[in-house]
Enzyme design. Structure first.
Site, PDB file in Angstrom:
ATOM      1  CB  SER A  92      31.496  37.600  47.862  1.00  0.00           C
ATOM      2  OG  SER A  92      31.157  37.544  46.495  1.00  0.00           O
ATOM      3  CE1 TYR A 116      29.270  41.490  42.180  1.00  0.00           C
ATOM      4  CE2 TYR A 116      30.251  39.449  42.942  1.00  0.00           C
ATOM      5  CZ  TYR A 116      30.365  40.778  42.591  1.00  0.00           C
ATOM      6  OH  TYR A 116      31.594  41.387  42.654  1.00  0.00           O
ATOM      7  CB  THR A 142      27.809  44.455  44.239  1.00  0.00           C
ATOM      8  OG1 THR A 142      28.297  44.202  45.552  1.00  0.00           O
ATOM      9  CG2 THR A 142      28.923  45.051  43.395  1.00  0.00           C
ATOM     10  CE  LYS A 223      31.625  46.666  47.582  1.00  0.00           C
ATOM     11  NZ  LYS A 223      32.311  46.240  46.391  1.00  0.00           N
ATOM     12  CG  HIS A 247      34.221  46.303  42.264  1.00  0.00           C
ATOM     13  ND1 HIS A 247      32.899  45.977  42.431  1.00  0.00           N
ATOM     14  CD2 HIS A 247      34.876  45.108  42.224  1.00  0.00           C
ATOM     15  CE1 HIS A 247      32.754  44.660  42.470  1.00  0.00           C
ATOM     16  NE2 HIS A 247      33.940  44.109  42.361  1.00  0.00           N
TER      17      HIS A 247
HETATM   18  C1  FNR Z   1      36.550  42.422  45.042  1.00  0.00           C
HETATM   19  N1  FNR Z   1      35.429  43.214  45.274  1.00  0.00           N
HETATM   20  C2  FNR Z   1      34.176  42.641  45.303  1.00  0.00           C
HETATM   21  N2  FNR Z   1      33.081  43.399  45.570  1.00  0.00           N
HETATM   22  C3  FNR Z   1      31.849  42.831  45.658  1.00  0.00           C
HETATM   23  O1  FNR Z   1      30.873  43.549  45.901  1.00  0.00           O
HETATM   24  N3  FNR Z   1      31.708  41.484  45.508  1.00  0.00           N
HETATM   25  C4  FNR Z   1      32.752  40.661  45.232  1.00  0.00           C
HETATM   26  O2  FNR Z   1      32.586  39.453  45.118  1.00  0.00           O
HETATM   27  C5  FNR Z   1      34.030  41.259  45.083  1.00  0.00           C
HETATM   28  N4  FNR Z   1      35.117  40.506  44.742  1.00  0.00           N
HETATM   29  C6  FNR Z   1      36.373  41.056  44.739  1.00  0.00           C
HETATM   30  C7  FNR Z   1      37.477  40.261  44.469  1.00  0.00           C
HETATM   31  C8  FNR Z   1      38.756  40.802  44.552  1.00  0.00           C
HETATM   32  C9  FNR Z   1      39.925  39.933  44.255  1.00  0.00           C
HETATM   33  C10 FNR Z   1      38.938  42.150  44.925  1.00  0.00           C
HETATM   34  C11 FNR Z   1      40.309  42.752  45.074  1.00  0.00           C
HETATM   35  C12 FNR Z   1      37.849  42.951  45.164  1.00  0.00           C
HETATM   36  C13 FNR Z   1      35.585  44.653  45.599  1.00  0.00           C
HETATM   37  C14 FNR Z   1      35.757  44.850  47.107  1.00  0.00           C
HETATM   38  O3  FNR Z   1      34.567  44.556  47.789  1.00  0.00           O
HETATM   39  C15 FNR Z   1      36.130  46.286  47.464  1.00  0.00           C
HETATM   40  O4  FNR Z   1      35.207  47.166  46.879  1.00  0.00           O
HETATM   41  C16 FNR Z   1      37.557  46.676  47.034  1.00  0.00           C
HETATM   42  O5  FNR Z   1      38.453  45.605  47.148  1.00  0.00           O
HETATM   43  C17 FNR Z   1      38.046  47.829  47.895  1.00  0.00           C
HETATM   44  O6  FNR Z   1      39.258  48.317  47.445  1.00  0.00           O
HETATM   45  P1  FNR Z   1      40.669  47.930  48.117  1.00  0.00           P
HETATM   46  O7  FNR Z   1      40.517  48.015  49.620  1.00  0.00           O
HETATM   47  O8  FNR Z   1      40.990  46.547  47.675  1.00  0.00           O
HETATM   48  O9  FNR Z   1      41.589  48.975  47.559  1.00  0.00           O
END
Ligand code: FNR
Length: 351
Positions: A92, A116, A142, A223, A247
């Site tokens: 990330s 981002y 994203t 994404k 997400h």
């Molecule tokens: C995320 N996700 C996320 N996505 C992204 O594109 N950049 C990011 O920095 C983050 N940060 C982030 C922090 C936390 C604490 C979580 C739980 C999730 C989303 C992540 O990439 C992904 O899409 C989801 O976590 C997938 O779902 P599951 O496997 O957690 O159910």
């Protein structure tokens, strides 16, 4: 985990129905078994945007992963797990350690950088160039998080500036971001967070896609896409892969389970690779997502908790458990290769 971190990680948006649906939807579909097709080995390798991967699994980007490590260097711990398993990490933009440090721990496993997109275009270009120079093999942009979702549980905790200010390493080490700072962060620690707040969320539109595409020659993966028309626009605009995800239910609540979006995304992608995440909790879930057309399948929460419990070993343990279950299930159900898994083998369970 500290209370604010655990709260931030575990809670979804709104009443968390999308987050819950993501997981529950996998219980509503099941895999048809075939017999007398036993094989000694299963073939799990995939090709994704020029990367040859031993399995279809990947580690989704998690902006606070750095803090979830008992040692406080979760990106490095995750990169080391990627090196040990061949499961690629999406790093990330939000990170405790800069992307160059993270990339140096990937070993032979390809790494993917997740952007981002900041409002400052020069900063976006700088971050992407750094990722290219550090050896990342693809860029994920994203799209569903230009503003943080409405997360009413513990708003004081989940909005904790501590979490954000501890994850600004990629910004603080960036020459363009440094030029945006009004004073040196050493003189005033809040200056970096204040500046970051002004540039974080870029409200992109489809008119910006040519610019995003122009940022890099690396494969571009978009994404957060769940609508077939958006898939077609992304494809027309030069995206190399579609990433179907909501997400993990942390952004827009009141939506559909991500796995219910996947079939129409795959159909519209018409041969373009489709990455999938949101709700994967087992090898059975991975098999179902592959059968519905995902090229590769990502996890967020499962590896966050693996890291929190056991550092790099904890992530490796989670990945091995998921992959061994996937492999065994494909064997027992008579689908020895991913190509054998087609949408016809998925039926509703009636639950
Ligand atoms: C995320 N996700 C996320 N996505 C992204 O594109 N950049 C990011 O920095 C983050 N940060 C982030 C922090 C936390 C604490 C979580 C739980 C999730 C989303 C992540 O990439 C992904 O899409 C989801 O976590 C997938 O779902 P599951 O496997 O957690 O159910």
């Amino acid at each position: 985990m500290a209370a604010d971190l655990w709260s931030y990680v575990s809670h979804g948006s709104g009443d968390e129905s999308t987050q819950a649906n993501n997981v529950a939807a996998f219980q509503r579909i099941g895999v048809l078994p075939r017999m007398l097709r036993a094989s000694e080995h299963r073939e799990l390798s995939v090709e994704l945007c020029g990367m040859s991967l031993p399995t279809p699994l990947f580690l989704a980007p998690v902006g606070v992963i750095g803090l979830c490590d008992p040692q406080g260097h979760g990106e490095v711990a995750t990169a080391q797990a990627a090196a040990r398993t061949g499961v690629p990490m999406m790093a990330s933009t939000m990170a405790v350690d800069p992307l160059e440090t993270v990339a140096s721990h990937f070993g032979d496993t390809p790494g993917i950088f997740q952007l981002y997109t900041p409002t400052d275009r020069d900063l976006a270009q700088s971050l992407v160039h750094r990722a290219e120079n550090a050896g990342f093999r693809a860029l994920v942009v994203t799209l569903d998080c230009w503003h943080t979702g409405w997360r009413p549980r513990d708003p004081l905790l989940t909005d904790s500036p501590r979490l954000r200010s501890d994850c600004l390493a990629n910004y603080l080490t960036d020459p363009v971001f440094q030029r945006l700072l009004p004073t040196a962060p050493d003189d005033n620690p809040s200056v970096a967070l204040d500046t970051w707040n002004t540039i974080f969320g870029n409200r992109l539109t489809w008119d910006d896609l040519p610019w995003l595409r122009s940022l890099t020659e690396l494969p571009l993966i978009l994404k957060g896409i769940g609508h077939p028309e958006d898939v077609r626009r992304a494809k027309d605009g030069g995206a190399d892969a579609i990433y179907c995800s909501n997400h993990g239910g942390r952004q827009a609540n009141g939506g559909l389970a991500a796995i219910d979006l996947l079939p129409s995304v795959v159909a519209a992608a018409d041969g373009l690779p489709v990455l999938f995440d949101s709700g994967i909790r087992s090898g059975a879930d991975i098999v179902k997502a592959l059968a519905l057309g995902a090229t590769a399948v990502g996890i967020g929460h499962p590896y966050i908790y693996g890291l929190a419990c056991g550092g790099t070993d904890g992530i490796v343990n989670v990945l091995n458990a998921l992959l061994q279950e996937t492999d065994l299930l494909m064997g027992l159900d008579g689908y020895p290769t991913i190509a054998d898994l087609t949408p016809e083998v998925i039926l509703p369970t009636g639950r």
